[in-house]
Design an enzyme around this catalytic site. Structure first.
Site, PDB file in Angstrom:
ATOM      1  N   GLU A 196      -3.362   7.701  -6.279  1.00 34.16           N
ATOM      2  CA  GLU A 196      -3.600   6.818  -7.500  1.00 34.16           C
ATOM      3  C   GLU A 196      -4.985   7.164  -8.281  1.00 34.16           C
ATOM      4  OE1 GLU A 196      -1.258   2.858  -5.907  1.00 34.16           O
ATOM      5  OE2 GLU A 196      -3.394   2.871  -6.341  1.00 34.16           O
TER       6      GLU A 196
ATOM      7  N   HIS B 113       0.234   0.436 -10.759  1.00 36.49           N
ATOM      8  CA  HIS B 113      -0.539  -0.355 -10.002  1.00 36.49           C
ATOM      9  C   HIS B 113      -0.910  -1.444 -11.041  1.00 36.49           C
ATOM     10  CE1 HIS B 113      -2.982  -0.411  -5.996  1.00 36.49           C
ATOM     11  NE2 HIS B 113      -2.844  -1.851  -6.473  1.00 36.49           N
TER      12      HIS B 113
ATOM     13  N   ARG C 189       0.910  -1.228   0.110  1.00 35.49           N
ATOM     14  CA  ARG C 189      -0.174  -0.008   0.037  1.00 35.49           C
ATOM     15  C   ARG C 189       1.032   1.228   0.047  1.00 35.49           C
ATOM     16  NH1 ARG C 189      -3.330  -3.198  -1.314  1.00 35.49           N
ATOM     17  NH2 ARG C 189      -5.275  -3.380  -0.756  1.00 35.49           N
TER      18      ARG C 189
END
Length: 329
Positions: free
Chosen positions: A269, A288, A240
């Site tokens: 993000e 990601h 994370r």
């Protein structure tokens, strides 16, 4: 128990191309299935409407949204994380919230070692130099201006020992690396060296984060912990973004406290153009993608479908708020 209406709120997080991922496998589970590519916060209540089943990835399902959707009976998550849902509010309404469990273990492990091999082998960098004719002009048969290294014997520190941490440890061990584990709860029958946080940072040639974001792990990577690392060590984060203080990491990279950082997650993000890591030295950021192999996304959909079928049979799986049962009618 067939659902009246299933709503997917952010299908584009699952498939942005015409690949083989499709919501069609859910069509037999409801009288109606609505699929929204994206849902803005102001449209969430409208998109849910009278649906009894909501499936989403990152859309916020707040207390206000739950209160405004009286027909809602089930929330399915296309993810392992569930911080986008107000679990207390869902439980108070007797709504189970089901996540996708450990669907991405293999894919994230694969990305971790893609990073490691990129750093120690530089295959893409050398291939680019060949395209630029640099090997053709080399005075010797082997052209190797960029240092490479063997993984055997190097220390791999892993923070967190869940499914992904265990998988990463197993592959590191297969490469002959010295594996060290730091985890909040002492695991039973762990075949690797258990260590404290200070040693995990100080001894690592590779330090990889695989822990959840909690009050204890928030900004775990900061100037204090980075200052303990070797100057030739690398940091990997596929957990994370909030586990890293981005300003401190940028400073450490620019001051050459560590050799490199490989990150698949950030605090914001999509990435903010203002992140201090954007132009940090030897900082390699991927958008990601650890969970995105096609096989992984298919597995994610299958788990989500199984969860929903379980609920329809009054036996939901991967429930993250079991206290919802206390409030069921």
């Amino acid at each position: 128990m067939k659902a009246n209406k299933i709503v997917f709120l952010d299908w584009n997080t699952m498939s942005c191309r015409q690949d083989e991922c499709s919501p069609k496998q859910f069509y037999s589970l409801a009288k109606q299935v609505d699929v929204y590519p994206e849902t803005k916060p102001e449209d969430t209540i409208l998109h849910i409407g009278d649906a009894d089943v909501v499936i989403c990835n990152k859309v916020l399902i707040t207390r206000e949204i739950i209160a405004a959707c009286p027909n809602l009976k089930y929330i399915g998550l296309l993810a392992t994380g569930f911080n986008n849902v107000d679990l207390e509010a869902a439980s108070e309404r007797g709504i189970p919230v089901c996540n996708a469990g450990s669907y991405s273990t293999d894919a994230v492990t694969q990305l971790v070692f893609a990073y490691i091999l990129d750093h120690f082998q530089h295959a893409a960098l050398y291939a680019m130099d060949v395209r630029l004719h640099k090997w053709e002009t080399s005075p010797t048969f082997s052209y190797f201006p960029y240092p490479t290294g063997e993984l055997r014997g190097k220390t791999m520190s892993i923070i967190g020992y869940g499914n992904i941490g265990k998988s990463v440890a197993k592959i590191a061990d297969a490469f002959g690396m010295q594996v060290k584990i730091h985890t909040r709860t002492k695991p039973a029958n762990c075949p690797y060296c258990l260590t404290d946080l200070q040693d995990a940072f100080a001894s690592a040639d590779v330090l990889s984060l695989h822990c959840p974001l909690t009050a204890e792990t928030k900004e775990l990577v900061c100037k204090d912990t980075l200052s303990k690392m070797k100057p030739d060590a690398i940091l990997i984060n596929t957990s994370r973004g909030g586990t890293v203080n981005e300003a401190d990491l940028a400073y450490a990279l620019n001051q050459q406290w560590i050799s490199a950082a490989y990150l698949d997650v950030l605090n914001q993000e999509p990435m903010s153009p203002d992140t201090p890591l954007k132009n940090a030295k030897n900082c390699f950021i991927t958008p990601h993608i650890g969970w995105t192999p096609l096989e992984t996304r298919k597995r994610l959909l299958d788990i989500t479908e199984d969860n929903l079928r379980g609920w329809q049979c009054e036996n939901p799986q991967h429930v993250v708020n079991p206290e919802y049962r206390l409030h069921q009618a």
